[in-house]
Design a protein around this motif. Structure first.
Motif, PDB file in Angstrom:
ATOM      1  N   CYS A  12       1.587   7.947 -11.739  1.00 37.57           N
ATOM      2  CA  CYS A  12       0.054   8.352 -11.928  1.00 37.57           C
ATOM      3  C   CYS A  12       0.038   8.143 -13.514  1.00 37.57           C
ATOM      4  O   CYS A  12       0.830   8.683 -14.128  1.00 37.57           O
ATOM      5  CB  CYS A  12      -0.361   9.642 -11.703  1.00 37.57           C
ATOM      6  SG  CYS A  12      -2.020  10.280 -12.371  1.00 37.57           S
ATOM      7  N   GLU A  25       0.708  -1.153  -0.038  1.00 36.74           N
ATOM      8  CA  GLU A  25       0.041   0.069   0.126  1.00 36.74           C
ATOM      9  C   GLU A  25       0.926   1.267  -0.132  1.00 36.74           C
ATOM     10  O   GLU A  25       0.368   2.432  -0.557  1.00 36.74           O
ATOM     11  CB  GLU A  25      -0.881  -0.026   1.374  1.00 36.74           C
ATOM     12  CG  GLU A  25      -1.926  -0.953   1.266  1.00 36.74           C
ATOM     13  CD  GLU A  25      -2.974  -0.697   0.065  1.00 36.74           C
ATOM     14  OE1 GLU A  25      -3.464   0.442  -0.101  1.00 36.74           O
ATOM     15  OE2 GLU A  25      -3.295  -1.645  -0.896  1.00 36.74           O
ATOM     16  N   ARG A  39       0.432   4.062  -3.491  1.00 39.88           N
ATOM     17  CA  ARG A  39      -0.658   3.321  -4.087  1.00 39.88           C
ATOM     18  C   ARG A  39      -1.972   3.482  -3.295  1.00 39.88           C
ATOM     19  O   ARG A  39      -3.111   3.427  -3.849  1.00 39.88           O
ATOM     20  CB  ARG A  39      -0.419   1.857  -3.955  1.00 39.88           C
ATOM     21  CG  ARG A  39      -1.569   0.944  -4.214  1.00 39.88           C
ATOM     22  CD  ARG A  39      -1.232  -0.780  -4.466  1.00 39.88           C
ATOM     23  NE  ARG A  39      -0.459  -1.134  -5.713  1.00 39.88           N
ATOM     24  CZ  ARG A  39       0.705  -1.540  -5.743  1.00 39.88           C
ATOM     25  NH1 ARG A  39       1.535  -1.667  -4.631  1.00 39.88           N
ATOM     26  NH2 ARG A  39       1.337  -2.049  -6.867  1.00 39.88           N
ATOM     27  N   ARG A  40      -1.943   3.517  -1.895  1.00 36.40           N
ATOM     28  CA  ARG A  40      -3.308   3.735  -1.203  1.00 36.40           C
ATOM     29  C   ARG A  40      -3.742   5.252  -1.274  1.00 36.40           C
ATOM     30  O   ARG A  40      -5.017   5.314  -1.070  1.00 36.40           O
ATOM     31  CB  ARG A  40      -3.006   3.458   0.330  1.00 36.40           C
ATOM     32  CG  ARG A  40      -2.158   4.415   1.118  1.00 36.40           C
ATOM     33  CD  ARG A  40      -2.124   3.825   2.322  1.00 36.40           C
ATOM     34  NE  ARG A  40      -1.404   5.048   3.352  1.00 36.40           N
ATOM     35  CZ  ARG A  40      -1.044   4.956   4.492  1.00 36.40           C
ATOM     36  NH1 ARG A  40      -1.433   3.602   5.136  1.00 36.40           N
ATOM     37  NH2 ARG A  40      -0.375   5.818   5.256  1.00 36.40           N
ATOM     38  N   GLU A  41      -3.018   5.976  -1.890  1.00 36.82           N
ATOM     39  CA  GLU A  41      -3.578   7.432  -2.143  1.00 36.82           C
ATOM     40  C   GLU A  41      -3.968   7.696  -3.575  1.00 36.82           C
ATOM     41  O   GLU A  41      -4.424   8.739  -3.937  1.00 36.82           O
ATOM     42  CB  GLU A  41      -2.660   8.627  -1.735  1.00 36.82           C
ATOM     43  CG  GLU A  41      -2.444   8.313  -0.198  1.00 36.82           C
ATOM     44  CD  GLU A  41      -1.082   9.319   0.264  1.00 36.82           C
ATOM     45  OE1 GLU A  41      -0.492   9.919  -0.493  1.00 36.82           O
ATOM     46  OE2 GLU A  41      -0.877   9.114   1.612  1.00 36.82           O
ATOM     47  N   MET A  42      -3.620   6.594  -4.616  1.00 41.38           N
ATOM     48  CA  MET A  42      -3.860   6.875  -6.036  1.00 41.38           C
ATOM     49  C   MET A  42      -5.263   7.210  -6.236  1.00 41.38           C
ATOM     50  O   MET A  42      -5.813   8.252  -7.004  1.00 41.38           O
ATOM     51  CB  MET A  42      -3.471   5.710  -6.755  1.00 41.38           C
ATOM     52  CG  MET A  42      -3.293   5.787  -8.248  1.00 41.38           C
ATOM     53  SD  MET A  42      -2.482   7.303  -8.927  1.00 41.38           S
ATOM     54  CE  MET A  42      -0.919   6.325  -8.813  1.00 41.38           C
ATOM     55  N   ASN A  43      -6.258   6.534  -5.728  1.00 37.89           N
ATOM     56  CA  ASN A  43      -7.877   6.755  -6.079  1.00 37.89           C
ATOM     57  C   ASN A  43      -8.049   8.199  -5.716  1.00 37.89           C
ATOM     58  O   ASN A  43      -8.878   9.013  -6.307  1.00 37.89           O
ATOM     59  CB  ASN A  43      -8.733   5.757  -5.335  1.00 37.89           C
ATOM     60  CG  ASN A  43      -8.495   4.390  -5.938  1.00 37.89           C
ATOM     61  OD1 ASN A  43      -8.216   4.293  -7.104  1.00 37.89           O
ATOM     62  ND2 ASN A  43      -8.808   3.382  -5.425  1.00 37.89           N
ATOM     63  N   GLU A  44      -7.470   8.709  -4.370  1.00 39.36           N
ATOM     64  CA  GLU A  44      -8.077   9.943  -4.126  1.00 39.36           C
ATOM     65  C   GLU A  44      -7.260  10.971  -5.206  1.00 39.36           C
ATOM     66  O   GLU A  44      -7.791  12.036  -5.535  1.00 39.36           O
ATOM     67  CB  GLU A  44      -7.468  10.241  -2.550  1.00 39.36           C
ATOM     68  CG  GLU A  44      -7.834  11.416  -2.049  1.00 39.36           C
ATOM     69  CD  GLU A  44      -7.402  11.726  -0.791  1.00 39.36           C
ATOM     70  OE1 GLU A  44      -6.997  12.877  -0.245  1.00 39.36           O
ATOM     71  OE2 GLU A  44      -7.043  10.889   0.000  1.00 39.36           O
ATOM     72  N   HIS A  45      -6.127  10.824  -5.419  1.00 39.33           N
ATOM     73  CA  HIS A  45      -5.339  11.637  -6.400  1.00 39.33           C
ATOM     74  C   HIS A  45      -6.050  11.680  -7.635  1.00 39.33           C
ATOM     75  O   HIS A  45      -5.903  13.115  -8.029  1.00 39.33           O
ATOM     76  CB  HIS A  45      -3.844  11.065  -6.612  1.00 39.33           C
ATOM     77  CG  HIS A  45      -2.971  11.769  -7.543  1.00 39.33           C
ATOM     78  ND1 HIS A  45      -2.462  12.845  -7.332  1.00 39.33           N
ATOM     79  CD2 HIS A  45      -2.635  11.262  -8.860  1.00 39.33           C
ATOM     80  CE1 HIS A  45      -1.737  13.380  -8.716  1.00 39.33           C
ATOM     81  NE2 HIS A  45      -1.986  12.386  -9.447  1.00 39.33           N
ATOM     82  N   VAL A  46      -6.641  10.782  -8.302  1.00 41.37           N
ATOM     83  CA  VAL A  46      -7.417  10.914  -9.405  1.00 41.37           C
ATOM     84  C   VAL A  46      -8.717  11.318  -9.415  1.00 41.37           C
ATOM     85  O   VAL A  46      -9.451  11.642 -10.490  1.00 41.37           O
ATOM     86  CB  VAL A  46      -7.096   9.838 -10.356  1.00 41.37           C
ATOM     87  CG1 VAL A  46      -5.567   9.526 -10.714  1.00 41.37           C
ATOM     88  CG2 VAL A  46      -7.693   8.750  -9.660  1.00 41.37           C
ATOM     89  N   SER A  47      -9.290  11.479  -8.301  1.00 38.47           N
ATOM     90  CA  SER A  47     -10.524  11.780  -8.074  1.00 38.47           C
ATOM     91  C   SER A  47     -10.865  13.179  -8.411  1.00 38.47           C
ATOM     92  O   SER A  47     -10.030  14.108  -8.418  1.00 38.47           O
ATOM     93  CB  SER A  47     -11.032  11.353  -6.520  1.00 38.47           C
ATOM     94  OG  SER A  47     -10.622  12.585  -5.768  1.00 38.47           O
ATOM     95  N   SER A  64      -6.383  14.084 -14.773  1.00 36.62           N
ATOM     96  CA  SER A  64      -7.197  12.873 -14.647  1.00 36.62           C
ATOM     97  C   SER A  64      -8.552  13.347 -15.334  1.00 36.62           C
ATOM     98  O   SER A  64      -8.810  14.446 -15.168  1.00 36.62           O
ATOM     99  CB  SER A  64      -7.374  12.643 -13.109  1.00 36.62           C
ATOM    100  OG  SER A  64      -8.105  13.581 -12.339  1.00 36.62           O
TER     101      SER A  64
END
Length: 202
Positions: free
Chosen positions: A142, A136, A151-159, A167
């Motif tokens: 990106c 994680e 990795r664990r912050e990727m979804n938030e980064h591209v949200s 994104s």
């Protein structure tokens, strides 16, 4: 001839060589052809002492070992000789010079334990890539902006509320039927135009 055996006729033989001949009961000396009984063949301790006191070099002399000593001390030396090849203590299957074992275990062995480098986990070196594939805290590039993100912050980064400038985002008026998708800068310009048109309409 570590276990010298003497025949009645005074000849010396290796124990391993003479014993198979005694299975027939009576044997014939291979040197003088004299017949004798098995009971007439005995261990020669004098010759054994003489043989075991012979000076020899280490079996690993060609690899650089300088040891020289009595034959009786050979096995004890072989147990500690730094030039002897031994199996890796971590059971990686490699044969390693005994004196290089420490280096092998710390730097080369595929079964050595290493820190992940991203999280606080210790992993077996040969499985570190598998671990990185799910860690994680591993940093990923990106796919939109190329920035390194955990990795664990990727979804938030591209949200929608994230920090990735590239994104793809859906227009906030998509529920009203707008199909526009663009990056953060394009979306800002798009929304400003939509708002301007709405102002003009109303």
């Amino acid at each position: 001839m570590r276990e010298p055996m003497m025949t009645r006729c005074g000849h010396l033989f290796c124990n391993d060589c003479v014993r198979p001949l005694t299975r027939r009961g009576r044997i014939v000396c291979p040197l003088c052809r004299e017949e004798q009984n098995e009971s007439e063949i005995f261990s020669s301790n004098y010759d054994k002492r003489e043989i075991m006191s012979l000076k020899i070099y280490c079996d690993q002399q060609e690899k650089g070992c300088k040891w020289k000593g009595e034959l009786r001390k050979r096995e004890r030396h072989n147990e500690t000789c730094g030039y002897a090849d031994v199996l890796c203590e971590n059971e990686c299957g490699e044969m390693v010079k005994r004196k290089r074992m420490g280096y092998h275990l710390k730097r080369v062995c595929m079964n050595r334990q290493v820190d992940c480098g991203y999280c606080n986990t210790t992993v077996t070196f040969k499985f570190r890539n598998d671990h990185h594939g799910k860690c994680e805290m591993f940093r990923l590039a990106c796919e939109y902006c190329g920035q390194g993100v955990v990795r664990r912050e990727m979804n938030e980064h591209v949200s929608k509320d994230g920090t990735c400038p590239n994104s793809p985002l859906e227009c906030e008026f998509n529920e009203a039927g707008c199909q526009f998708i663009g990056n953060r800068n394009e979306m800002t310009i798009h929304v400003q135009r939509v708002m301007l048109h709405l102002i003009l309409v109303f």
